[in-house]
Design an enzyme around this catalytic site. Structure first.
Site, mmCIF file in Angstrom:
data_model
loop_
_atom_site.group_PDB
_atom_site.id
_atom_site.type_symbol
_atom_site.label_atom_id
_atom_site.label_comp_id
_atom_site.label_asym_id
_atom_site.label_seq_id
_atom_site.Cartn_x
_atom_site.Cartn_y
_atom_site.Cartn_z
ATOM 1 N N ASP A 9 0.769 -1.037 0.168
ATOM 2 C CA ASP A 9 -0.160 -0.035 -0.132
ATOM 3 C C ASP A 9 0.889 1.429 0.103
ATOM 4 O O ASP A 9 0.490 2.197 0.643
ATOM 5 C CB ASP A 9 -1.037 0.147 1.251
ATOM 6 C CG ASP A 9 -1.714 -1.232 1.211
ATOM 7 O OD1 ASP A 9 -2.202 -1.728 0.184
ATOM 8 O OD2 ASP A 9 -1.939 -1.891 2.271
ATOM 9 N N LYS A 18 2.133 2.297 -4.960
ATOM 10 C CA LYS A 18 2.696 1.640 -6.065
ATOM 11 C C LYS A 18 2.152 2.054 -7.681
ATOM 12 O O LYS A 18 2.449 2.169 -8.656
ATOM 13 C CB LYS A 18 3.028 0.087 -6.144
ATOM 14 C CG LYS A 18 4.107 -0.230 -5.086
ATOM 15 C CD LYS A 18 4.240 -1.545 -5.178
ATOM 16 C CE LYS A 18 3.111 -2.409 -4.447
ATOM 17 N NZ LYS A 18 2.828 -2.273 -2.969
ATOM 18 N N GLY A 66 -4.060 -4.385 -5.093
ATOM 19 C CA GLY A 66 -5.237 -3.472 -5.523
ATOM 20 C C GLY A 66 -4.850 -2.297 -5.788
ATOM 21 O O GLY A 66 -4.395 -1.497 -5.114
ATOM 22 N N HIS A 67 -5.369 -1.835 -7.192
ATOM 23 C CA HIS A 67 -4.836 -0.484 -7.545
ATOM 24 C C HIS A 67 -6.178 0.358 -8.036
ATOM 25 O O HIS A 67 -6.890 -0.306 -8.930
ATOM 26 C CB HIS A 67 -3.799 -0.536 -8.839
ATOM 27 C CG HIS A 67 -2.525 -1.038 -8.508
ATOM 28 N ND1 HIS A 67 -1.649 -1.458 -9.385
ATOM 29 C CD2 HIS A 67 -1.779 -0.990 -7.437
ATOM 30 C CE1 HIS A 67 -0.665 -1.915 -8.924
ATOM 31 N NE2 HIS A 67 -0.612 -1.631 -7.751
ATOM 32 N N GLN A 78 2.327 -5.923 -3.091
ATOM 33 C CA GLN A 78 2.618 -6.072 -1.570
ATOM 34 C C GLN A 78 3.841 -5.262 -1.234
ATOM 35 O O GLN A 78 4.337 -4.299 -1.970
ATOM 36 C CB GLN A 78 2.652 -7.396 -1.191
ATOM 37 C CG GLN A 78 1.224 -8.178 -1.168
ATOM 38 C CD GLN A 78 0.852 -8.923 -2.385
ATOM 39 O OE1 GLN A 78 1.600 -9.509 -2.911
ATOM 40 N NE2 GLN A 78 -0.352 -8.625 -3.032
HETATM 41 P P1 IMP Z 1 -2.632 -12.750 2.006
HETATM 42 O O1 IMP Z 1 -1.689 -12.200 0.975
HETATM 43 O O2 IMP Z 1 -4.147 -12.517 1.349
HETATM 44 O O3 IMP Z 1 -2.388 -14.271 2.253
HETATM 45 O O4 IMP Z 1 -2.469 -11.979 3.294
HETATM 46 C C1 IMP Z 1 -1.175 -12.325 3.912
HETATM 47 C C2 IMP Z 1 -0.874 -10.569 4.462
HETATM 48 O O5 IMP Z 1 -0.633 -9.953 3.620
HETATM 49 C C3 IMP Z 1 -2.072 -9.924 5.411
HETATM 50 O O6 IMP Z 1 -1.386 -9.351 6.492
HETATM 51 C C4 IMP Z 1 -2.614 -9.073 4.363
HETATM 52 O O7 IMP Z 1 -3.027 -8.059 4.923
HETATM 53 C C5 IMP Z 1 -1.079 -8.716 3.600
HETATM 54 N N1 IMP Z 1 -1.525 -8.134 2.317
HETATM 55 C C6 IMP Z 1 -1.667 -8.821 1.011
HETATM 56 N N2 IMP Z 1 -1.755 -8.228 -0.024
HETATM 57 C C7 IMP Z 1 -1.588 -6.904 0.312
HETATM 58 C C8 IMP Z 1 -1.396 -5.636 -0.049
HETATM 59 O O8 IMP Z 1 -1.810 -5.593 -1.613
HETATM 60 N N3 IMP Z 1 -1.366 -4.690 0.524
HETATM 61 C C9 IMP Z 1 -0.888 -4.657 1.948
HETATM 62 N N4 IMP Z 1 -1.003 -5.734 2.641
HETATM 63 C C10 IMP Z 1 -1.379 -6.969 1.855
#
Ligand code: IMP
Length: 437
Positions: free
Chosen positions: A12, A15, A39-40, A226
């Site tokens: 977040d 990007k 997510g963008h 991420q």
């Molecule tokens: P997962 O990727 O859904 O398995 O989530 C694992 C961890 O990564 C959690 O703490 C989510 O909140 C975090 N996470 C996954 N995708 C994002 C993102 O795009 N931005 C911020 N945190 C993310």
């Protein structure tokens, strides 16, 4: 020159805005890890579009957008995004000419989403706070060698035997551990076959497309999702996502070796946020709740994928320096600087304290990281300023210039881009990473 973009914090970082700007200079844009947990949010022809899976470079006509083998791919989400882009006229009916998916990418199936949800619901105190998109369970199957790849969707016989094997163990887990209904093979198999047929024109050998692009000197943008501290190897394990979010993931996630010229640009906010659970040394939710609330409100710090409020805190330079090293970062893009306008003072963390010791690096033990106390340097804030009068870094308030200089000196890399407001015109490119040296 080619550019690898990575999140330098916990995701977040903004990007999307950098990808949008750099996509204009690239010919190929490739996602190499993660899935629709990213997510963008973008505005296309006056319509808000949120892209989770397809590279946002798709909004620039004439670009080739690729989804690499390192991505976990949810075909239903892919088609939803294709349809939304076609409705808003951002994408032609011949979408497959500009969007391709690697044959080797692993597929997210309904049972991955189900298991993600059940695991979080049954986790009691140890919740990860995932996005519940099935990301973790899909990567588990990949590593356990029982995953379904995109190419399998095009081979009915192979698909059936692989699905049979994949659900055998899942059904034991669902029935006996979670007390949930078993998965039925027949409807799942039919759904997969239909998705495969629809997907056929989009499926490609993405690795070889990229090799040819690089041979012909076509600029490629590697779009990371991420952030570094969510990397499965180098992040705050186990509170991480399940992929390689660092620059190295751009190689394994596409099938390329590190023998082409590339700059690695890390994206960071001028402060820090985190969604989901896990350690966050500079978090101020409890210690300075009013400041935390102000940053969240002014910075609209709510997740683009799940809408969850993000935890907020001061800039953590110890963690950021670690990200510089882990990624081999060559430049930093500093985002959302305007959210810090009009503070009397700002804190930046330059070391951690733990049991009477001072640490200058991120501890590997998660319990230590949970216990560290941030050691702050306090820097003067800057007043609100007339942004229309800014032509470059030298026109910024002196306190803001000092903030930027402090960060650069600490990290040992230049700030190549800074964002001082939401608009495109408030994004300042200080140097162009695509420029040939
Ligand atoms: P997962 O990727 O859904 O398995 O989530 C694992 C961890 O990564 C959690 O703490 C989510 O909140 C975090 N996470 C996954 N995708 C994002 C993102 O795009 N931005 C911020 N945190 C993310």
């Amino acid at each position: 020159m080619n550019v690898i973009i990575v999140g330098a914090q916990w995701g977040d970082e903004g990007k999307g805005k950098v990808v949008d700007l750099y996509s204009a200079k690239a010919e190929y844009i490739v996602r190499y890890q993660g899935g629709n947990n990213a997510g963008h949010t973008l505005v296309v022809n006056g319509r808000k579009t949120v892209l989770h899976l397809i590279p946002s470079g798709i909004l620039h006509p004439g670009k080739i957008c690729l989804i690499g083998n390192g991505v976990v791919f949810d075909p239903n989400v892919f088609f939803e995004e294709i349809e939304a882009l076609q409705t808003s006229k951002a994408l032609a009916d011949t979408a497959h000419e500009s969007v391709r998916v690697s044959e080797r990418a692993h597929v997210i199936l309904p049972y991955h989403r189900l298991l993600d949800r059940l695991r979080e619901e049954h986790a009691a105190g140890g919740k990860i706070g995932t996005t519940v998109r099935g990301i973790g369970p899909a990567y588990e199957d990949k590593i356990a060698r029982r995953g379904i790849q995109v190419v399998d969707l095009l081979h009915p016989e192979l698909l059936r035997s692989k699905l049979e094997k994949a659900i055998e163990e899942k059904n034991v887990l669902l029935k006996h551990h979670f007390g949930a209904p078993a998965i039925e093979l027949a409807p799942l198999y039919d759904e997969c076959l239909q998705l495969g047929e629809r997907l056929r024109p989009f499926v490609a050998d993405v690795r070889s497309l990229l090799v040819n692009a690089l041979r012909q000197d076509r600029p490629v943008l590697f779009e990371g999702a991420q952030g570094t501290l969510l990397d499965v190897d180098h992040g705050t394990y186990p509170y991480v996502t399940s992929s390689s979010t660092v620059a190295g993931g751009a190689f394994t996630g596409t099938g390329l070796g590190p023998n082409f010229p590339a700059k690695v640009i890390g994206i960071a906010k001028a402060y820090t946020t985190r969604v989901g659970t896990g350690p966050f040394p500079t978090e101020i939710e409890r210690t300075e709740p009013e400041t935390a609330e102000r940053i969240r409100k002014v910075g609209a710090e709510f997740g683009a994928t799940t809408g969850r409020p993000r935890r907020t805190g001061w800039l953590d330079l110890v963690a950021l320096k670690y990200a510089v090293e882990v990624n081999g970062m060559t430049g930093l893009a500093l985002m959302k600087i305007d959210i810090l306008d009009d503070f009397d003072f700002l804190k930046v963390c330059t070391a951690y304290r733990l049991g009477g010791n001072t640490l200058y690096d991120l501890p590997s033990c998660i319990e230590d990281l949970e216990r560290v106390e941030p050691a702050y340097e306090v820097l003067p804030g800057w007043p609100k300023y007339d942004r229309t009068q800014i032509r470059g870094r030298g026109d910024l308030p002196p306190e803001l210039q000092s903030y930027l200089n402090f960060i650069e000196a600490f990290l040992g890399i230049p700030i190549v881009l800074m964002s001082t407001g939401p608009g495109r015109e408030e994004t300042w490119e200080l140097s162009d990473p695509f420029a040939k040296i």
